[in-house]
Design a protein around this motif. Structure first.
Motif, PDB file in Angstrom:
ATOM      1  N   LEU A  92       0.836  -1.190   0.000  1.00 14.03           N
ATOM      2  CA  LEU A  92       0.000   0.000   0.000  1.00 14.03           C
ATOM      3  C   LEU A  92       0.875   1.245   0.000  1.00 14.03           C
ATOM      4  O   LEU A  92       1.955   1.251   0.591  1.00 14.03           O
ATOM      5  N   SER A  93       0.384   2.294  -0.653  1.00 15.05           N
ATOM      6  CA  SER A  93       1.094   3.569  -0.700  1.00 15.05           C
ATOM      7  C   SER A  93       0.212   4.666  -0.139  1.00 15.05           C
ATOM      8  O   SER A  93      -1.010   4.655  -0.322  1.00 15.05           O
ATOM      9  N   CYS A  94       0.842   5.607   0.534  1.00 10.94           N
ATOM     10  CA  CYS A  94       0.164   6.809   1.023  1.00 10.94           C
ATOM     11  C   CYS A  94       0.989   7.983   0.527  1.00 10.94           C
ATOM     12  O   CYS A  94       2.049   8.280   1.081  1.00 10.94           O
ATOM     13  N   ALA A  95       0.514   8.622  -0.540  1.00 11.65           N
ATOM     14  CA  ALA A  95       1.247   9.694  -1.182  1.00 11.65           C
ATOM     15  C   ALA A  95       0.749  11.048  -0.696  1.00 11.65           C
ATOM     16  O   ALA A  95      -0.447  11.337  -0.775  1.00 11.65           O
ATOM     17  N   ALA A  96       1.671  11.860  -0.201  1.00 13.68           N
ATOM     18  CA  ALA A  96       1.334  13.190   0.316  1.00 13.68           C
ATOM     19  C   ALA A  96       1.664  14.255  -0.716  1.00 13.68           C
ATOM     20  O   ALA A  96       2.631  14.121  -1.471  1.00 13.68           O
ATOM     21  N   SER A  97       0.863  15.297  -0.724  1.00 13.34           N
ATOM     22  CA  SER A  97       1.133  16.407  -1.637  1.00 13.34           C
ATOM     23  C   SER A  97       0.894  17.722  -0.906  1.00 13.34           C
ATOM     24  O   SER A  97      -0.004  17.826  -0.077  1.00 13.34           O
ATOM     25  N   GLY A  98       1.734  18.707  -1.224  1.00  9.46           N
ATOM     26  CA  GLY A  98       1.560  20.025  -0.644  1.00  9.46           C
ATOM     27  C   GLY A  98       2.199  20.206   0.718  1.00  9.46           C
ATOM     28  O   GLY A  98       2.120  21.299   1.284  1.00  9.46           O
ATOM     29  N   GLY A 145       0.333   6.999  10.228  1.00  9.04           N
ATOM     30  CA  GLY A 145      -0.178   5.733  10.744  1.00  9.04           C
ATOM     31  C   GLY A 145      -0.985   5.015   9.686  1.00  9.04           C
ATOM     32  O   GLY A 145      -1.657   5.651   8.873  1.00  9.04           O
ATOM     33  N   TRP A 146      -0.908   3.712   9.672  1.00  7.89           N
ATOM     34  CA  TRP A 146      -1.793   2.882   8.856  1.00  7.89           C
ATOM     35  C   TRP A 146      -2.790   2.215   9.792  1.00  7.89           C
ATOM     36  O   TRP A 146      -2.398   1.629  10.808  1.00  7.89           O
ATOM     37  N   PHE A 147      -4.047   2.301   9.423  1.00  6.83           N
ATOM     38  CA  PHE A 147      -5.128   1.724  10.199  1.00  6.83           C
ATOM     39  C   PHE A 147      -5.979   0.849   9.283  1.00  6.83           C
ATOM     40  O   PHE A 147      -5.904   0.963   8.069  1.00  6.83           O
ATOM     41  N   TYR A 166      -6.532   2.574   5.874  1.00  8.58           N
ATOM     42  CA  TYR A 166      -6.436   4.025   5.825  1.00  8.58           C
ATOM     43  C   TYR A 166      -5.056   4.471   6.276  1.00  8.58           C
ATOM     44  O   TYR A 166      -4.470   3.873   7.178  1.00  8.58           O
ATOM     45  N   CYS A 167      -4.562   5.550   5.688  1.00  9.04           N
ATOM     46  CA  CYS A 167      -3.413   6.215   6.285  1.00  9.04           C
ATOM     47  C   CYS A 167      -3.900   7.509   6.922  1.00  9.04           C
ATOM     48  O   CYS A 167      -4.933   8.071   6.525  1.00  9.04           O
ATOM     49  N   ALA A 168      -3.167   7.937   7.924  1.00 10.80           N
ATOM     50  CA  ALA A 168      -3.548   9.116   8.685  1.00 10.80           C
ATOM     51  C   ALA A 168      -2.282   9.835   9.129  1.00 10.80           C
ATOM     52  O   ALA A 168      -1.213   9.221   9.241  1.00 10.80           O
ATOM     53  N   GLY A 228      -7.048   9.639   5.149  1.00 13.92           N
ATOM     54  CA  GLY A 228      -7.280   9.414   3.737  1.00 13.92           C
ATOM     55  C   GLY A 228      -8.620   8.745   3.515  1.00 13.92           C
ATOM     56  O   GLY A 228      -9.360   8.479   4.470  1.00 13.92           O
ATOM     57  N   GLN A 229      -8.915   8.440   2.250  1.00 15.61           N
ATOM     58  CA  GLN A 229     -10.205   7.860   1.883  1.00 15.61           C
ATOM     59  C   GLN A 229     -10.246   6.349   2.066  1.00 15.61           C
ATOM     60  O   GLN A 229     -11.324   5.772   2.122  1.00 15.61           O
ATOM     61  N   GLY A 230      -9.090   5.721   2.140  1.00 17.01           N
ATOM     62  CA  GLY A 230      -9.037   4.283   2.347  1.00 17.01           C
ATOM     63  C   GLY A 230      -8.891   3.500   1.058  1.00 17.01           C
ATOM     64  O   GLY A 230      -9.263   3.968  -0.020  1.00 17.01           O
ATOM     65  N   THR A 231      -8.346   2.305   1.188  1.00 16.98           N
ATOM     66  CA  THR A 231      -8.219   1.379   0.063  1.00 16.98           C
ATOM     67  C   THR A 231      -8.564  -0.021   0.562  1.00 16.98           C
ATOM     68  O   THR A 231      -8.138  -0.425   1.643  1.00 16.98           O
ATOM     69  N   GLN A 232      -9.357  -0.732  -0.235  1.00 19.29           N
ATOM     70  CA  GLN A 232      -9.852  -2.047   0.186  1.00 19.29           C
ATOM     71  C   GLN A 232      -8.797  -3.118  -0.047  1.00 19.29           C
ATOM     72  O   GLN A 232      -8.213  -3.204  -1.141  1.00 19.29           O
ATOM     73  N   VAL A 233      -8.579  -3.933   0.970  1.00 16.10           N
ATOM     74  CA  VAL A 233      -7.724  -5.111   0.853  1.00 16.10           C
ATOM     75  C   VAL A 233      -8.578  -6.326   1.177  1.00 16.10           C
ATOM     76  O   VAL A 233      -9.199  -6.392   2.231  1.00 16.10           O
ATOM     77  N   THR A 234      -8.619  -7.264   0.240  1.00 19.81           N
ATOM     78  CA  THR A 234      -9.385  -8.486   0.430  1.00 19.81           C
ATOM     79  C   THR A 234      -8.463  -9.677   0.264  1.00 19.81           C
ATOM     80  O   THR A 234      -7.805  -9.812  -0.777  1.00 19.81           O
ATOM     81  N   VAL A 235      -8.412 -10.515   1.288  1.00 19.53           N
ATOM     82  CA  VAL A 235      -7.580 -11.711   1.257  1.00 19.53           C
ATOM     83  C   VAL A 235      -8.508 -12.923   1.224  1.00 19.53           C
ATOM     84  O   VAL A 235      -9.193 -13.232   2.190  1.00 19.53           O
ATOM     85  N   SER A 236      -8.528 -13.569   0.076  1.00 19.71           N
ATOM     86  CA  SER A 236      -9.471 -14.665  -0.107  1.00 19.71           C
ATOM     87  C   SER A 236      -8.981 -15.578  -1.207  1.00 19.71           C
ATOM     88  O   SER A 236      -8.350 -15.132  -2.169  1.00 19.71           O
ATOM     89  N   SER A 237      -9.298 -16.861  -1.072  1.00 19.59           N
ATOM     90  CA  SER A 237      -8.965 -17.809  -2.124  1.00 19.59           C
ATOM     91  C   SER A 237     -10.138 -17.974  -3.090  1.00 19.59           C
ATOM     92  O   SER A 237     -10.050 -18.724  -4.059  1.00 19.59           O
TER      93      SER A 237
END
Length: 122
Positions: free
Chosen positions: A19-25, A34-36, A94-96, A113-122
């Motif tokens: 996962l990436s959390c890119a900051a601007s400005g 933090g990653w939550f 989420y990153c914060a 941030g807005q969040g990104t979905q992570v799904t771990v499934s077979s």
């Protein structure tokens, strides 16, 4: 503060994602990141954090040895490398940002941030 997460997706158990959390400005030097994560029906929990200086990191017990937080100062980006993923890692991540001190308590953060979905499934 403007920043955004990316890199989520669907992965099989035992797989990896970064996962990436890119900051601007603004520069990350003055902010801890933090990653939550939050799974349906569960409270938001701290996963990992890195201090503003980059000199300190902290991890939740559930991810120690599997997840690594790092940052690229030149790209103004914080990463969360997730290895050996398990179905219980499925959540919105989420990153914060907060002042320079690392914390795994979501109440210590005001900017999210807005969040990104992570799904771990077979």
């Amino acid at each position: 503060l403007q920043f955004a997460e990316s890199g989520g997706g669907l992965v099989q158990p035992g797989g990896s994602l970064r996962l990436s959390c890119a900051a601007s400005g603004f520069t990350l030097d003055y902010y801890a990141t933090g990653w939550f994560r939050q799974a349906p029906g569960k409270e938001r929990e701290g996963v990992a954090c890195i201090s503003g200086s980059g000199g300190r990191t902290d991890y939740a017990d559930s991810v120690k040895g599997r997840f690594t937080i790092s940052r690229d100062v030149a790209k103004n980006t914080v990463y969360l490398q997730m290895n050996s993923l398990k179905p219980e890692d499925t959540a919105v991540y989420y990153c914060a940002m907060r002042g320079a001190t690392c914390s795994l308590y979501y109440s210590d953060y005001l900017d999210w941030g807005q969040g990104t979905q992570v799904t771990v499934s077979s």
